[in-house]
Design an enzyme around this catalytic site. Structure first.
Site, PDB file in Angstrom:
ATOM      1  N   CYS A 196      -8.262 -36.355 -20.583  1.00  0.00           N
ATOM      2  CA  CYS A 196      -9.608 -36.498 -21.150  1.00  0.00           C
ATOM      3  C   CYS A 196      -9.711 -35.855 -22.530  1.00  0.00           C
ATOM      4  O   CYS A 196     -10.498 -36.302 -23.366  1.00  0.00           O
ATOM      5  CB  CYS A 196     -10.644 -35.883 -20.213  1.00  0.00           C
ATOM      6  SG  CYS A 196     -10.750 -36.739 -18.626  1.00  0.00           S
ATOM      7  N   GLY A 232     -14.486 -39.314 -14.621  1.00  0.00           N
ATOM      8  CA  GLY A 232     -14.061 -40.686 -14.808  1.00  0.00           C
ATOM      9  C   GLY A 232     -14.688 -41.303 -16.042  1.00  0.00           C
ATOM     10  O   GLY A 232     -15.020 -40.601 -16.995  1.00  0.00           O
ATOM     11  N   SER A 233     -14.904 -42.607 -16.011  1.00  0.00           N
ATOM     12  CA  SER A 233     -15.356 -43.329 -17.194  1.00  0.00           C
ATOM     13  C   SER A 233     -16.853 -43.171 -17.405  1.00  0.00           C
ATOM     14  O   SER A 233     -17.614 -42.977 -16.453  1.00  0.00           O
ATOM     15  CB  SER A 233     -15.030 -44.815 -17.047  1.00  0.00           C
ATOM     16  OG  SER A 233     -15.879 -45.407 -16.086  1.00  0.00           O
ATOM     17  N   GLU A 277     -12.092 -44.454 -26.134  1.00  0.00           N
ATOM     18  CA  GLU A 277     -11.084 -43.588 -25.511  1.00  0.00           C
ATOM     19  C   GLU A 277      -9.861 -44.423 -25.169  1.00  0.00           C
ATOM     20  O   GLU A 277      -9.902 -45.260 -24.270  1.00  0.00           O
ATOM     21  CB  GLU A 277     -11.644 -42.925 -24.256  1.00  0.00           C
ATOM     22  CG  GLU A 277     -10.674 -41.940 -23.627  1.00  0.00           C
ATOM     23  CD  GLU A 277     -11.271 -41.222 -22.426  1.00  0.00           C
ATOM     24  OE1 GLU A 277     -10.891 -40.067 -22.193  1.00  0.00           O
ATOM     25  OE2 GLU A 277     -12.113 -41.812 -21.729  1.00  0.00           O
ATOM     26  N   GLU A 334     -18.011 -35.541 -15.844  1.00  0.00           N
ATOM     27  CA  GLU A 334     -17.047 -35.332 -16.929  1.00  0.00           C
ATOM     28  C   GLU A 334     -16.492 -36.703 -17.262  1.00  0.00           C
ATOM     29  O   GLU A 334     -15.770 -37.289 -16.477  1.00  0.00           O
ATOM     30  CB  GLU A 334     -15.962 -34.351 -16.490  1.00  0.00           C
ATOM     31  CG  GLU A 334     -15.185 -33.748 -17.650  1.00  0.00           C
ATOM     32  CD  GLU A 334     -14.089 -34.676 -18.153  1.00  0.00           C
ATOM     33  OE1 GLU A 334     -14.342 -35.398 -19.154  1.00  0.00           O
ATOM     34  OE2 GLU A 334     -13.016 -34.692 -17.559  1.00  0.00           O
ATOM     35  N   LEU A 335     -16.839 -37.211 -18.462  1.00  0.00           N
ATOM     36  CA  LEU A 335     -16.686 -38.639 -18.721  1.00  0.00           C
ATOM     37  C   LEU A 335     -15.730 -38.993 -19.853  1.00  0.00           C
ATOM     38  O   LEU A 335     -15.710 -40.128 -20.308  1.00  0.00           O
ATOM     39  CB  LEU A 335     -18.070 -39.241 -19.016  1.00  0.00           C
ATOM     40  CG  LEU A 335     -19.132 -38.984 -17.938  1.00  0.00           C
ATOM     41  CD1 LEU A 335     -20.458 -39.600 -18.351  1.00  0.00           C
ATOM     42  CD2 LEU A 335     -18.698 -39.500 -16.584  1.00  0.00           C
ATOM     43  N   LYS A 374     -13.660 -38.568  -2.482  1.00  0.00           N
ATOM     44  CA  LYS A 374     -13.075 -39.880  -2.688  1.00  0.00           C
ATOM     45  C   LYS A 374     -12.119 -39.782  -3.874  1.00  0.00           C
ATOM     46  O   LYS A 374     -12.537 -39.728  -5.031  1.00  0.00           O
ATOM     47  CB  LYS A 374     -14.145 -40.941  -2.977  1.00  0.00           C
ATOM     48  CG  LYS A 374     -13.561 -42.355  -3.070  1.00  0.00           C
ATOM     49  CD  LYS A 374     -14.092 -43.087  -4.285  1.00  0.00           C
ATOM     50  CE  LYS A 374     -13.323 -44.356  -4.581  1.00  0.00           C
ATOM     51  NZ  LYS A 374     -11.902 -44.175  -4.899  1.00  0.00           N
TER      52      LYS A 374
END
Length: 482
Positions: free
Chosen positions: A288, A234-235, A382, A254-255, A181
């Site tokens: 990121c 993503g977040s 962020e 991975e945030l 997705k």
């Protein structure tokens, strides 16, 4: 205006073919606001069809020889090399990434699939010395790594081709199938790559691309028992939600981060300005590991600020398809407004904006802010925009304290000629990776990549992602001697 000539209707890619959905939504250029495509919006039923296709295809890809999987990945490398300019334009149009950086992303995507092709040939285990234990005498054993099944991959907008590669590449290398997705704003890159894999001979159903909303498609992928692993970039809020819903599924998350660099008093400022500009402002700061915080020693602070601000003001703002453009639009007007509100909050709390801080033709200019309280959003959250703060410190130790006072811990950089300071920083910084004499934005695609705290769990980077996407299996032989 971008040079898109027609509005295409883009369907889902399931089981090796285009599949129509009941509903389509317009995809707008972040730069020009023109419609660039109509994107299929999958429902739960179509998402489950993709999962079914992937489950059936797993029986094929998992039995495929390593050299065959490697050859398919190598073929994608060849095709992407041939169409690199076309691929870069797809990225630039859908994400407003300046074309020079989009070309760089395609180059990295090629490298990522090349690494994946190589890793497909070296997935191995180890022998175990069973006779190290009295009860193990007469037995020999070894481990193998086996693919786990259907992998659900959810990818972000900021590197729409290479971060797809970091999930699709190791999945195929290790013999897994995928339901992907992509981010709602950047589905075209993922669909483009799916077509390349079909042309390269990937069996139908191994890679499925399901576009649509996260609340529908993402939820269906996360909750389906046929999906064995979720890999997400993503977040933190979404990632934590995935972790809570995934149950016993494996997860790699991975945030994000608010990455920092420390400049020791012996730093040659002239040598670091260009790197810091790249780290802070490439892809509009939507990286990121974008350089968001600079902690400069008081002996070099003034010199750094003067030269950094001057360099930031020279960056060209404009059309992402212009080769001279360095800064273009953020991914959405909503994100632009958020960044502006954070800058305004900083100004209201005595921070000083030395460059940027405002829009130019709807584009947020590269922004440099000093005298920032650590509790302000531009520092502690962020920012994901072309915004960097620069604060003065008296020592490396003080700077490390500021860096660590964060909910994130992805990567950090420290410039110093003092080996003791470098060793201390490498041990004391609470991050997944420390870059000595470089910016935190450094990444090559075969290195282990991931963080601590709210920056996520697990590691990407081809070898390490393959380990995440496989299960270790132990085989023990009893020779019957005892």
């Amino acid at each position: 205006m971008t040079n898109v000539k027609v509005v295409e209707k883009k369907h889902l890619f399931i089981n090796g073919r285009d599949v129509e959905a009941d509903n389509y939504a317009p995809l707008y250029s972040p730069y020009s606001d023109e419609v660039i495509a109509d994107i299929a919006m999958a429902d739960e039923h179509l998402t489950k069809e993709a999962i079914k296709a992937a489950q059936e295809a797993f029986l094929v890809i998992s039995k495929m020889a390593a050299f065959e999987r490697s050859a398919i990945l190598e073929k994608v490398v060849e095709l992407l090399k041939e169409r690199a300019d076309e691929a870069a334009e797809v990225i630039a149009i859908e994400s407003a990434k300046p074309i020079s950086f989009a070309k760089g992303e395609v180059t990295r995507t090629i490298e990522t699939y090349k690494f994946a092709a190589e890793e497909a040939k070296r997935i191995h285990g180890e022998t175990i010395p069973f006779d190290a234990a009295p009860g193990g005498v007469g037995r020999i054993g070894y481990t193998v790594r086996k693919p786990i099944g259907v992998i659900g991959a959810i990818t972000p907008f900021n590197f729409p081709m290479n971060l797809v590669a970091h999930k699709v590449g190791p999945a195929i290398a290790s013999g897994n199938s995928i339901v992907l997705k992509p981010a709602s704003q950047t589905p075209l890159s993922a669909l483009y790559i799916a077509e390349l894999f079909k042309e390269a001979g990937l069996p139908d159903g191994v890679l499925n691309v399901v576009t649509g909303s996260g609340s529908v498609v993402g939820e269906a992928i996360i909750k389906d028992d046929r999906v064995q692993m979720i890999t997400f970039t993503g977040s933190p809020a979404v990632g934590i939600g995935i972790r809570n819903k995934a149950g016993l599924k494996k997860t790699t998350l991975e945030l994000g981060s608010n990455a920092a660099v420390i400049l020791d008093k012996d730093t040659n400022i002239d040598q670091v300005i260009d790197r810091c500009i790249l780290g802070a402002f490439s892809n509009q700061g939507q990286v990121c590991i974008s350089l968001q915080r600079v902690y400069a020693h008081e002996e070099v602070y003034d010199q750094f600020v003067e030269k950094f601000v001057e360099a930031a003001k020279q960056l060209k703002v404009g059309n992402p398809l212009d080769p001279e453009t360095y800064i273009s639009s953020l991914i959405s007007k909503k994100e632009t407004e958020r960044a502006l509100s954070w800058i305004e909050e900083a100004k209201q709390n005595d921070a000083v904006v030395l460059a940027g801080g405002k829009l130019k033709d709807g584009i947020l200019e590269p922004t440099v802010i000093t005298n920032v309280d650590p509790l302000l959003k531009v520092s502690c959250q962020e920012v994901f925009a072309p915004v960097v703060i620069v604060n003065k410190v008296k020592s490396v130790e003080e700077a490390i304290g500021y860096v660590n006072n964060s909910r994130y811990g992805l990567q950090a950089g420290v410039y110093t000629k003092n080996i003791d300071h470098a060793l201390f920083a490498s041990e004391a910084l609470e991050v997944g990776a420390v870059m000595i004499n470089d910016i935190p934005t450094f990444r090559v695609d075969n290195m282990p990549y991931g963080g601590v705290k709210e920056s996520g769990t697990g590691r990407e980077g081809l070898k390490y992602a393959v380990e995440e996407m496989t299960e270790m299996k132990l085989i023990v032989w009893n020779r019957g001697d005892k």
